[in-house]
Design a protein around this motif. Structure first.
Motif, short mmCIF file in Angstrom:
data_model
loop_
_atom_site.label_atom_id
_atom_site.label_comp_id
_atom_site.label_asym_id
_atom_site.label_seq_id
_atom_site.Cartn_x
_atom_site.Cartn_y
_atom_site.Cartn_z
N THR A 15 0.83 -1.21 0.00
CA THR A 15 0.00 0.00 0.00
C THR A 15 0.86 1.25 0.00
N LEU A 16 1.89 1.24 0.82
CA LEU A 16 2.75 2.41 0.95
C LEU A 16 3.62 2.63 -0.28
N VAL A 30 6.68 8.25 4.71
CA VAL A 30 6.28 6.97 4.14
C VAL A 30 7.51 6.08 3.94
N GLU A 31 8.58 6.68 3.46
CA GLU A 31 9.80 5.90 3.25
C GLU A 31 10.32 5.30 4.55
N GLY A 32 10.24 6.07 5.62
CA GLY A 32 10.69 5.57 6.92
C GLY A 32 9.85 4.41 7.41
N GLU A 33 8.53 4.50 7.19
CA GLU A 33 7.67 3.39 7.62
C GLU A 33 7.94 2.14 6.80
N ILE A 34 8.13 2.31 5.50
CA ILE A 34 8.43 1.15 4.64
C ILE A 34 9.71 0.47 5.11
N LYS A 35 10.74 1.26 5.40
CA LYS A 35 12.01 0.71 5.86
C LYS A 35 11.83 -0.05 7.17
N GLU A 36 11.05 0.52 8.06
CA GLU A 36 10.82 -0.12 9.37
C GLU A 36 10.10 -1.46 9.20
N LEU A 37 9.08 -1.47 8.35
CA LEU A 37 8.32 -2.70 8.15
C LEU A 37 9.17 -3.78 7.50
N LYS A 38 9.99 -3.39 6.54
CA LYS A 38 10.84 -4.37 5.88
C LYS A 38 11.88 -4.96 6.83
#
Length: 397
Positions: free
Chosen positions: A283-284, A308-316
């Motif tokens: 989604t992000l 958004v980029e920070g959240e994607i990095k955290e989730l990965k």
């Protein structure tokens, strides 16, 4: 002068102060402020008034954190646990858009932080080794008849007497008192949720999750599963399917099931948590969907450090650790089946050679399971320095 300032503080100010202290894991200061807030609200409105529910919830969370701190078992949490035991619920109340009905004035929402590797490194880590190696579940004493009775330490009399003895709560175990306050909050929020308020339902879900964590600390793992499932049911009604709070709850249920040696259920919930995070990442990463994503809009408004980029990095970064948990459960399941087969084989061999070589039977006898699979336990406790750095980073996410 300090006493004068304390007297002039309102319950709302004390609640806000307690939540700030909880966010930075100053559990002593948090419990002191929140206990005073509970006392003032109870005197003004009555022990079971609607206005007391939020303070009871946060006081219960602070007591749980204090109990863990005193036991020396604090650590990082996983999906949605945030910087401390308290931050994620700011997000719950804000998303429901009904903060106006909350008398005690919640603060602005902050992004829910999804973190890795287990629930707060509590007694659960040691319980994994003990419970999964033995493939047994610690049964809850049959002291009550309802699913909402205390998972372990309570005497079941909290609802009517909790506030009367706040001044003497040093005489009560903090884990016991945490359950009493959370149970009292649950009874109030159930009444409020019956009226259809989304904010009350969100808080009720939080209470169920916190009660499940108390049950984990009490080593009543089946009761923890029940409470956390109640949380999950409410969350599924309130939030989108890729919400990180739902991922957190799946992870917590997976952990509780693993401690109860319910390996299949543990694997299922760990996989659900991973699938939700993978969906969230998609989604992000999609410009068309992220532009209209309500959660992103809310987080961007509430947190100047959010990206958004920070959240994607955290989730990965989280996904491999959840996959590792899944692999752990598969290893436990395989090893347990192997030991069971060896035990059955050994028993059959001994029964057919009752007069046979004793030394041979002794050699065939399986070793205790705990010593056989303890090497499977991956305890990834971070150093204090690492935890502080991680906590500081997430506080600014």
């Amino acid at each position: 002068m300090a006493d004068v300032e304390e007297v002039t503080q309102t319950p709302s100010e004390l609640l806000a102060s307690g939540r700030r202290n909880l966010a930075v894991r100053d559990y002593n200061a948090a419990t002191e402020a929140l206990a005073k807030a509970c006392e003032l609200l109870a005197k003004e409105h009555g022990d079971t008034a609607d206005q007391c529910a939020e303070a009871y919830l946060w006081y219960g969370k602070a007591l749980l954190g204090l109990s863990r701190e005193e036991s020396g078992v604090l650590g990082d949490g996983m999906p949605g646990t945030g910087n401390a035991d308290g931050e994620e619920d700011d997000d719950n109340e804000e998303e429901n858009g009904e903060n106006g009905e909350e008398e005690n004035g919640e603060s602005e929402a902050e992004p829910v932080k999804v973190e890795a590797d287990g629930v707060k490194k509590s007694k659960a880590d040691d319980g994994v080794k003990k419970s999964e190696a033995e493939s047994t579940t610690k049964d809850e004493p049959a002291s009550s008849s309802t699913a909402d009775d205390q998972p372990g330490p309570s005497n079941g009399e909290a609802a009517d007497e909790s506030m009367a003895d706040l001044e003497n709560d040093d005489d009560v175990d903090n884990l016991q008192l945490a359950w009493e306050m959370l149970d009292l909050a649950r009874s109030i929020l159930r009444r409020r949720a019956a009226g259809g308020g989304a904010a009350a339902r969100a808080q009720l879900a939080d209470v169920h999750l916190a009660l499940g964590e108390v049950a984990l600390e009490s080593e009543t793992y089946d009761k923890a599963v029940v409470d956390m499932q109640s949380c999950l049911e409410i969350q599924k009604e309130l939030y989108s399917s890729d919400d990180r709070r739902i991922a957190e709850t799946h992870y917590q249920i997976g952990l509780a099931n693993s401690l109860a040696s319910n390996f299949e259920d543990a694997i299922t919930h760990f996989k659900n948590a991973a699938n939700i995070l993978e969906t969230r990442i998609k989604t992000l990463e999609n410009p068309a969907t992220v532009k209209d994503d309500a959660t992103v809009k809310k987080h961007s408004t509430a947190d100047p450090f959010y990206s958004v980029e920070g959240e994607i990095k955290e989730l990965k970064e989280l996904l491999p650790e959840i996959q590792e948990k899944i692999q752990d459960m598969m290893d436990y399941k395989t090893e347990t089946k192997k030991r069971l087969a060896e035990t059955l084989f050994s028993s059959n061999g001994e029964s057919s050679h009752l007069n046979g070589a004793g030394s041979s039977s002794s050699e065939a006898k399986p070793k205790p399971a705990a010593s056989d699979i303890s090497h499977l336990i991956k305890r990834k406790r971070k150093s204090s320095e690492g935890e502080e750095a991680s906590s500081a980073k997430r506080a600014n996410t």
